[in-house]
Design an enzyme around this catalytic site. Structure first.
Site, mmCIF file in Angstrom:
data_model
loop_
_atom_site.group_PDB
_atom_site.id
_atom_site.type_symbol
_atom_site.label_atom_id
_atom_site.label_comp_id
_atom_site.label_asym_id
_atom_site.label_seq_id
_atom_site.Cartn_x
_atom_site.Cartn_y
_atom_site.Cartn_z
ATOM 1 N N GLU A 137 2.100 31.190 32.913
ATOM 2 C CA GLU A 137 1.767 30.080 33.809
ATOM 3 C C GLU A 137 0.394 30.255 34.449
ATOM 4 O OE1 GLU A 137 3.334 27.198 34.318
ATOM 5 O OE2 GLU A 137 4.939 27.713 32.903
ATOM 6 N N HIS A 288 14.067 44.982 39.743
ATOM 7 C CA HIS A 288 14.719 46.216 39.330
ATOM 8 C C HIS A 288 13.798 47.132 38.543
ATOM 9 C CE1 HIS A 288 17.455 48.924 37.097
ATOM 10 N NE2 HIS A 288 17.947 49.019 38.311
ATOM 11 N N LYS A 329 16.390 54.992 44.571
ATOM 12 C CA LYS A 329 15.229 54.148 44.264
ATOM 13 C C LYS A 329 14.382 53.871 45.509
ATOM 14 C CE LYS A 329 17.935 52.238 40.507
ATOM 15 N NZ LYS A 329 18.790 51.128 40.035
#
Length: 363
Positions: A137, A288, A329
């Site tokens: 885009e 993620h 994480k």
């Protein structure tokens, strides 16, 4: 008739008028902005830290991003097993927090593209992770315009007219035809170079090449190319780019895109970061993939999520930062926040009062 009692029932009184424990000295009182005094954007957003609810979360995000920007290795003591290259005071003073920026494709379709472009142009981020739409885009906007429209337009009617709706935005399908015309000869050249050198393309090298070819300062990925900022796209084929690669595989087969190169490159960039911060707009792959790269270094040091996802369905997109802590994480005890909001509402405000202050301070 019996007279009414004038005594307040003791049980009711005790329930309603239950005494409070004293508030601790560090407790912060709720207070909104004072519009009787002169108000600047900076002072207004500073007041968000005491408004409460999601305004409070935005205030915390501003604080966390400023800490990402301010941190230098020289802020930390030299540890006994420090690498020789990081013992030099000048090197320590120049070693900064690496900021990993992630965003979904719709945000490039929106006016946030220009906000992201600013960050990349001025080297405020170290790496980007996005989706196929977040790549294509940007280039498509260099070839044709995207227009404001309405969420309630009829899909069948738009299809007849060759108009593609992204929320309340419209992209004429001709833009994708222009994109194919622009991209196809580049793919031919990339395939020829692959055959000549024996080197296959990684998604990040693919995107870097397109950033070079577009040669347009309105493109996010032109500036990523110019400033050597890697752009990772694990789902490169999930969009118009995939359509074009699919068509190209019939006309001129043989182009290879290697995702293994990029997972190593992203994870190593995370592992080698002396301090690492995440700013993630939206969910899905971009969220993620960055968080998982942070696992390689036992978690991010600073984390800001902006999305509208909820956690009740167990999705990673809706998960709050504390879930990422459980996976390693995000580092336990590190600074993190999730703003439950549409990124188009709050991210320009966040950038205006953090990264863009560098421009404001310039003479």
């Amino acid at each position: 008739m019996a007279s009414l009692s004038t005594n307040i029932p003791s049980g009711a009184s005790a329930a309603v008028l239950k005494p409070s424990e004293p508030m601790p000295e560090f407790a912060v009182t709720v207070e909104g902005p004072n519009f009787d005094a002169p108000v600047t954007l900076q002072s207004l957003l500073a007041s968000y830290q005491r408004i409460g609810f999601q305004a409070n979360s935005l205030g915390r995000a501003i604080d966390i991003v400023n800490k990402m920007r301010k941190w230098r290795l020289s802020d930390e003591p030299v540890v006994a097993d420090e690498l020789d290259e990081y013992r030099d005071p000048e090197v320590r003073a120049q070693t900064r927090c690496n900021i990993f920026l992630g965003y979904t494709s719709n945000l490039i379709s929106s006016g946030l593209r220009e906000v992201i472009l600013y960050l990349v142009k001025h080297k405020h981020v170290s790496a980007i992770v996005t989706t196929a739409g977040g790549i294509e885009e940007d280039f498509i906007k260099c070839l044709g315009k995207t227009y404001l429209a309405d969420f309630n337009l009829d899909g069948a009617d738009l299809r007849k007219r060759g108009m593609n709706r992204i929320g309340n935005l419209i992209v004429p399908n001709d833009n994708y035809c222009k994109f194919e015309d622009w991209l196809t000869p580049i793919l031919d050249t990339m395939l020829a170079e692959q055959k000549e050198t024996g080197q296959v393309w990684s998604p990040s090298a693919f995107i870097r090449r397109l950033g070079k070819e577009i040669d347009n300062e309105e493109s996010v990925y032109y500036w990523a190319y110019k400033n050597d900022i890697p752009v990772f796209c694990p789902a490169l084929t999930d969009g118009s780019l995939g359509d074009m690669i699919y068509f190209h595989s019939f006309r001129n087969p043989g182009l290879i895109v290697d995702i293994v190169h990029d997972i190593r490159a992203l994870n190593e960039r995370s592992r080698q970061s002396r301090k690492a911060g995440m700013i993630i707009l939206g969910g899905g792959v971009c969220k993620h993939q960055i968080a998982n790269a942070m696992l390689i270094r036992n978690g991010a040091d600073f984390s800001v999520y902006i999305n509208t996802g909820q956690e009740f369905d167990g999705s990673d997109s809706g998960a709050r930062p504390d879930e990422a802590v459980s996976w390693g994480k995000i580092r336990a005890g590190s600074e993190s926040v999730k703003i439950f909001a549409d990124a188009t509402l709050v991210f320009p405000l966040l950038v205006a009062t953090t990264f863009a202050q560098d421009a404001s301070a310039a003479p």
